[in-house]
Design a protein around this motif. Structure first.
Motif, mmCIF file in Angstrom:
data_model
loop_
_atom_site.group_PDB
_atom_site.id
_atom_site.type_symbol
_atom_site.label_atom_id
_atom_site.label_comp_id
_atom_site.label_asym_id
_atom_site.label_seq_id
_atom_site.Cartn_x
_atom_site.Cartn_y
_atom_site.Cartn_z
ATOM 1 N N VAL A 1 0.827 -1.211 0.000
ATOM 2 C CA VAL A 1 0.000 0.000 0.000
ATOM 3 C C VAL A 1 0.860 1.259 0.000
ATOM 4 O O VAL A 1 0.568 2.237 -0.702
ATOM 5 C CB VAL A 1 -0.943 -0.009 1.223
ATOM 6 C CG1 VAL A 1 -1.674 1.321 1.333
ATOM 7 C CG2 VAL A 1 -1.943 -1.153 1.108
ATOM 8 N N LEU A 2 1.943 1.269 0.778
ATOM 9 C CA LEU A 2 2.764 2.477 0.921
ATOM 10 C C LEU A 2 3.725 2.698 -0.233
ATOM 11 O O LEU A 2 4.219 3.820 -0.422
ATOM 12 C CB LEU A 2 3.575 2.390 2.222
ATOM 13 C CG LEU A 2 2.801 2.463 3.538
ATOM 14 C CD1 LEU A 2 3.762 2.376 4.705
ATOM 15 C CD2 LEU A 2 1.989 3.749 3.615
ATOM 16 N N GLY B 1 3.442 2.928 -3.511
ATOM 17 C CA GLY B 1 3.045 3.940 -4.491
ATOM 18 C C GLY B 1 3.214 5.358 -3.983
ATOM 19 O O GLY B 1 3.870 6.180 -4.636
ATOM 20 N N PRO B 2 2.627 5.706 -2.826
ATOM 21 C CA PRO B 2 2.798 7.070 -2.315
ATOM 22 C C PRO B 2 4.249 7.460 -2.073
ATOM 23 O O PRO B 2 4.639 8.609 -2.325
ATOM 24 C CB PRO B 2 2.016 7.046 -1.000
ATOM 25 C CG PRO B 2 0.993 5.976 -1.183
ATOM 26 C CD PRO B 2 1.657 4.937 -2.028
ATOM 27 N N ALA C 1 5.840 8.087 -5.486
ATOM 28 C CA ALA C 1 5.257 9.278 -6.115
ATOM 29 C C ALA C 1 5.752 10.560 -5.447
ATOM 30 O O ALA C 1 6.052 11.549 -6.130
ATOM 31 C CB ALA C 1 3.736 9.196 -6.048
ATOM 32 N N ASP D 1 -3.560 3.094 -10.718
ATOM 33 C CA ASP D 1 -2.133 3.395 -10.629
ATOM 34 C C ASP D 1 -1.524 2.596 -9.477
ATOM 35 O O ASP D 1 -2.200 1.808 -8.811
ATOM 36 C CB ASP D 1 -1.895 4.892 -10.458
ATOM 37 C CG ASP D 1 -2.576 5.466 -9.214
ATOM 38 O OD1 ASP D 1 -2.941 4.685 -8.312
ATOM 39 O OD2 ASP D 1 -2.735 6.703 -9.151
ATOM 40 N N THR D 2 -0.231 2.802 -9.247
ATOM 41 C CA THR D 2 0.464 2.012 -8.223
ATOM 42 C C THR D 2 -0.162 2.196 -6.849
ATOM 43 O O THR D 2 -0.357 1.238 -6.095
ATOM 44 C CB THR D 2 1.948 2.405 -8.172
ATOM 45 O OG1 THR D 2 2.520 2.236 -9.479
ATOM 46 C CG2 THR D 2 2.702 1.535 -7.181
ATOM 47 N N THR D 3 -0.498 3.441 -6.510
ATOM 48 C CA THR D 3 -1.090 3.713 -5.200
ATOM 49 C C THR D 3 -2.457 3.072 -5.065
ATOM 50 O O THR D 3 -2.759 2.402 -4.057
ATOM 51 C CB THR D 3 -1.202 5.228 -4.972
ATOM 52 O OG1 THR D 3 0.100 5.817 -5.049
ATOM 53 C CG2 THR D 3 -1.807 5.526 -3.613
ATOM 54 N N GLY E 1 -2.407 -0.693 -4.631
ATOM 55 C CA GLY E 1 -2.076 -1.106 -3.273
ATOM 56 C C GLY E 1 -3.267 -1.036 -2.338
ATOM 57 O O GLY E 1 -3.425 -1.876 -1.445
ATOM 58 N N LEU E 2 -4.139 -0.058 -2.547
ATOM 59 C CA LEU E 2 -5.313 0.097 -1.686
ATOM 60 C C LEU E 2 -6.287 -1.070 -1.834
ATOM 61 O O LEU E 2 -7.064 -1.351 -0.914
ATOM 62 C CB LEU E 2 -6.021 1.415 -2.007
ATOM 63 C CG LEU E 2 -5.238 2.690 -1.645
ATOM 64 C CD1 LEU E 2 -5.997 3.923 -2.103
ATOM 65 C CD2 LEU E 2 -4.975 2.755 -0.142
#
Length: 491
Positions: free
Chosen positions: A153-154, A156-157, A160, A303-305, A308-309
């Protein structure tokens, strides 16, 4: 009611080992959804970038049983601190990497952290009040699954907002602080196994594990019938046989083959292998599935973030169920908890096979999968600790954690071969390919349930009797622990 100094100190000891396991599992998850970013920023190919995962698995597979054994012999605290320092060094190397070669070196050093799991279980067995052992082990097992999910989950953020190097600086700092805390908080165990680590068995163990995992990890690219893959599989088989023969004759084996012959141990390890295959494949391919643009006939273009969610329900469910697995195991037995976990896991993949075109379906299915995995991994850890002598907990837990890693590598490789079958370069896999891949995972869950039936029913040992006899005291102690209060014996 008399308060034990050791038991009063235990919450702090448990916090340190829980942080150690969480940091290691976090490093597992952070890399899974961002391999395309690695490929771009490190200027490498799609085939080569996968070594950021493969090297980590190889290192963990080789080091986990060896360092677990050394911890039993030389002291778990000493080895835990050394392993945490190595993880931190590996994080620094990866954070400074400017090419894939340096990244692979850093990831290999981080993989040594696989030994954190058996060391943590051994410390819990040595330091925890008897009635707290199941709850502590199930919590640490849950944190292992949660850490991987949180990492996914983390990732991507972090990428980014910053870049790929910060994927390692954050957990690296966490590991360094945990190592410092371990120096002052974790006592050294007085329980020691006899013997020494023989060189020949260690080399043979490393050899067959490396050959096997490289073969299954690269089979998708090289071809399952290629000379390299077949040669590695043959080499793995030969080295495995040689390793077993040496271990059976050794007066002080690296891994006690007689321990592995115990029905409770080998059946539990078989279940672990099958569950490991399912969870690693899910973490690997669910993000890819939801990132696929809808024009392919499936997927959501996340997207990647966002991808993950999608895994949040699985992570949350695994953690919540993992916390309660010890009480469930004490009341109905860890075997029944494992059967329930297998049922949830196979059901989730069955639903995913036939229904995966709406976002809510993915969330619900992954929540169900989290229930199964949380129950299963926690019950497996409890079952292993219950089944072996105290001075072999590190060894047995190391083998079990290693088998989970091997299962994950093989499961991911097999599912990858199914999903990418017949797919040309630049194309997306078809929806039917994903259906077939999910069906393979469903079959794995069913086989895990069948394997659970062969696990012998556990004895009503000291841990179970105390856990049941305390009744409301157990609930009070668990609540006190979560609130940060000291734990005391209430018998």
């Amino acid at each position: 009611m008399e308060e034990s100094p050791r038991h009063t100190r235990y919450p702090f000891i448990f916090t340190v080992v829980a942080l150690a396991v969480s940091a290691f599992s976090l490093l597992q998850g952070l890399v899974l959804p961002v391999l395309p970013s690695f490929q771009r920023d490190l200027h490498t190919s799609q085939n080569t970038v996968t070594w950021a995962l493969t090297s980590y698995l190889l290192s963990a597979s080789v080091s986990t049983p060896i360092l677990g054994r050394i911890g039993d012999m030389k002291g778990k605290k000493r080895v835990l601190i050394a392993v945490l320092i190595l993880i931190a060094i590996g994080c620094v190397i990866s954070a400074l990497a400017t090419n894939i070669g340096i990244m692979v070196i850093g990831r290999s050093v981080q993989g040594v952290g696989g030994a954190v799991v058996p060391l943590a279980f051994g410390i819990i067995r040595d330091q925890a009040p008897a009635a707290r052992i199941p709850f502590s082990i199930s919590t640490v097992s849950a944190l292992g699954s949660v850490g991987t999910g949180v990492g996914v989950v983390l990732a991507g953020p972090i990428v980014a907002a910053l870049d790929i190097h910060w994927l390692f600086l954050v957990p690296g700092a966490m590991v360094a602080l945990t190592a410092l805390a371990a120096i002052f908080v974790v006592p050294e165990s007085s329980r020691r196994a006899s013997g020494h680590v023989a060189i020949a068995p260690a080399l043979l163990l490393s050899g067959w594990l490396v050959a096997l995992i490289v073969a299954v990890s690269e089979a998708e690219q090289w071809g399952w019938t290629s000379a390299r893959v077949l040669g590695l599989l043959v080499a793995a088989a030969v080295l495995l046989v040689a390793w077993v023969r040496i271990e059976l004759r050794a007066p002080e084996p690296l891994i006690d083959m007689h321990l592995l012959r115990l029905r409770a141990v080998w059946t539990t390890n078989l279940v672990t292998f099958l569950f490991g295959a399912g969870v690693y494949a899910a973490f690997s391919f669910i993000p890819e599935f939801v990132q696929t643009p809808p024009r392919a006939g499936y997927g959501f273009g996340a997207d990647t973030t966002a991808s993950g969610l999608f895994l949040l329900p699985m992570t949350a469910a695994a953690f919540v169920v993992g916390l309660g697995a010890s009480r469930a195991a004490a009341r109905i037995g860890s075997k029944r908890v494992l059967l329930a976990g297998a049922a949830c896991t196979s059901a989730s993949f069955a639903v995913l096979t036939f229904s995966h075109h709406q976002k809510w379906e993915i969330y619900v299915v992954l929540g169900l999968l989290g229930l199964g995995l949380g129950a299963s991994f926690s019950a497996v850890s409890i079952r292993i600790v219950e089944a072996v002598p105290a001075n072999q907990v590190g060894e047995a837990s190391g083998i079990n954690a290693n088998i989970r890693t091997i299962g994950g590598a093989i499961g991911a490789a097999v599912v990858a071969a199914v999903i990418t079958s017949g797919v040309r370069a630049g194309q997306f896999p078809s929806d039917s390919n994903y259906r077939n891949g999910f069906a393979v995972l469903m079959l794995g869950g069913i086989l895990a349930g069948v394997a659970c039936l062969f696990i012998p029913r556990e004895r009503r040992n000291e841990v179970n009797v105390l856990a049941e006899a305390e009744g409301h005291a157990v609930v009070h102690a668990e609540s006190a622990f979560l609130a940060g209060a000291p734990l005391v014996d209430e018998v």
